[in-house]
Write an enzyme that holds these catalytic residues in place. Structure first.
Site, PDB file in Angstrom:
ATOM      1  N   ASP A  89      10.901  22.813  28.321  1.00 40.32           N
ATOM      2  CA  ASP A  89      11.463  23.851  27.448  1.00 40.32           C
ATOM      3  C   ASP A  89      12.975  23.658  27.443  1.00 40.32           C
ATOM      4  OD1 ASP A  89      12.444  26.117  26.221  1.00 40.32           O
ATOM      5  OD2 ASP A  89      11.205  27.529  27.362  1.00 40.32           O
ATOM      6  N   GLU A 190       5.306  39.584  36.699  1.00 41.94           N
ATOM      7  CA  GLU A 190       5.383  38.853  37.967  1.00 41.94           C
ATOM      8  C   GLU A 190       6.296  39.514  38.980  1.00 41.94           C
ATOM      9  OE1 GLU A 190       5.545  34.508  38.044  1.00 41.94           O
ATOM     10  OE2 GLU A 190       5.410  34.552  35.867  1.00 41.94           O
TER      11      GLU A 190
END
Length: 424
Positions: A89, A190
């Site tokens: 990315d 998360e």
């Protein structure tokens, strides 16, 4: 049954079959697909959901049971595919590298802590920018490979890889810089930000640098007829066979949980709304346990409302004063205020010499985070200038603080609904 937990579907849909065991999905699965694996409670000593529910997410996160459950989370980061996707990315990786070089004067000759270093790429960037020492902390087994990468690049004298949770690390000096790529889907999934907060409170020198420094979570109503047709209307006519009886199950399977996918700016019905602004220099773990805000938005076009999209920006600045989310935007604000604030932020981003921003917005270049879409079971037809209002609550799950409970209330055209989901 508590909203947001397995078996509770909201919107009038009854549970189908037995409750599922909690599971982790990989945040960085291929193409944003949510690969997952089961967590077995069989080997977890004296697990009791009733005793656990009496604890707050913060207390639960410091318990032995949490550490045993959390091993599954770190195990997922031992797999190379997750790190490959993150590194490939280029929006993410190049923004971090650019941020490090932009703040090179604050990094060169200084001590850096990389929280969740993964393969060690950010730690190495810091070392190449002149850091005197980098503590690269990684709880997963990928730390073994990170150490080898450091050695292969002749940086063992600068980068110290520590294979441990940051909450258990013992370091005998304060650090000048904390860097971490903690952002999850929907920014807060998360709950890794709490580890950065722990590191900040225990090791960061006064006036130290945190990268990224600030983050903003946005939401907006969206229309996505193509996606709805592919997943739902498909069943109305399958090779000439009427399978419309499959529609309730299809909606449940397709839209029960948040969907990670890429949309475009054309899918967005209103100006975005700020759900939460995070100042990494001042945010506390307690304020992240539950976030609630109201919204009042105006549709810019006539289209079916299929759901709500969430995305975030992360900024890489030094310590500075920013308004809180309540001052930045409130539920009573008008759409004009939303558009003015958002446009101002867009213009500020364009001035790259003033601020460096990692954006996951629909109008910007796609990232592996994509956008998080909370689809409605039934679309709502809205017309231009129609009001869409309600509230959104994001809270750490008592089932597991890394899970994210979502409670969405929305009203438009005289109809009101509640959508509840959990991101595992």
């Amino acid at each position: 049954m508590h909203p947001g937990f397995p078996g509770y579907l909201g919107n009038g849909y009854a549970p189908q079959g037995p409750e599922r065991s909690p599971r982790y999905r990989r945040r960085r699965g291929a193409g944003g697909r949510r690969g997952s694996f089961q967590i077995s409670y069989d080997n977890i000593s004296s697990y009791s959901s009733s005793s656990q529910v009496r604890q707050s997410p913060t207390e639960w996160a410091s318990s032995t049971k949490w550490e045993e459950l959390d091993d599954a989370y770190f195990q997922s980061y031992s797999q190379i595919g997750i790190h490959e996707e993150m590194i490939k990315d280029h929006v993410r990786t190049e923004t971090y590298r650019n941020a490090i070089m932009r703040h090179q004067n604050l990094i060169s000759g200084k001590v850096v802590m990389d929280v969740g270093c993964g393969t060690g790429i950010l730690s190495i960037f810091c070392a190449l920018a002149g850091a005197r020492r980098v503590y690269a902390i990684e709880a997963s087994d990928i730390a073994v490979q990170a150490s080898e990468v450091v050695k292969a690049n002749n940086l063992s004298d600068k980068v110290i890889v520590i294979h441990e949770r940051v909450e258990k690390v013992s370091i005998q000096e304060k650090v000048d810089v904390i860097i971490s790529e903690w952002m999850g889907y929907m920014l807060l999934y998360e709950s890794m930000l709490s580890s950065v907060i722990f590191a900040r409170d225990n090791w960061l020198k006064q006036g130290g640098l945190i990268l990224p420094s600030h983050a903003t979570l946005y939401m907006a109503p969206v229309t996505h007829s193509e996606r709805y047709c592919d997943s739902i209307d498909f069943w109305r006519d399958v090779y000439g066979i009427d399978m419309s009886v499959m529609l309730p199950l299809a909606k449940q399977c397709a839209f029960e949980e948040p969907s990670i996918e890429t949309i475009s700016a054309e899918n967005v019905l209103t100006w975005p709304f700020v759900v939460k602004f995070v100042d990494c220099y001042t945010v506390t773990a307690l304020e992240l346990e539950s976030i609630t805000t109201k919204y009042n938005l105006t549709s810019m076009l006539r289209a079916p409302l299929h759901g709500f999209a969430f995305w975030f920006d992360a900024e890489f600045n030094g310590p500075s004063t920013f308004p809180s989310n309540n001052n930045l935007l409130s539920g009573s604000s008008t759409s004009d205020l939303y558009s003015n604030v958002y446009n101002n932020q867009r213009r500020q981003k364009a001035k790259s010499d003033q601020v460096l921003v990692l954006s996951t917005a629909p109008e910007d270049e796609p990232t592996h985070w994509q956008q998080t879409i909370l689809y409605l079971y039934e679309p709502i037809e809205v017309i231009q200038d129609q009001t869409i209002e309600g509230s959104i609550t994001l809270s750490q799950s008592r089932e597991n603080p890394r899970f994210l409970n979502i409670h969405l209330e929305y009203s438009s055209g005289g109809r009101s609904f509640i959508k509840e989901s959990i991101m595992r």
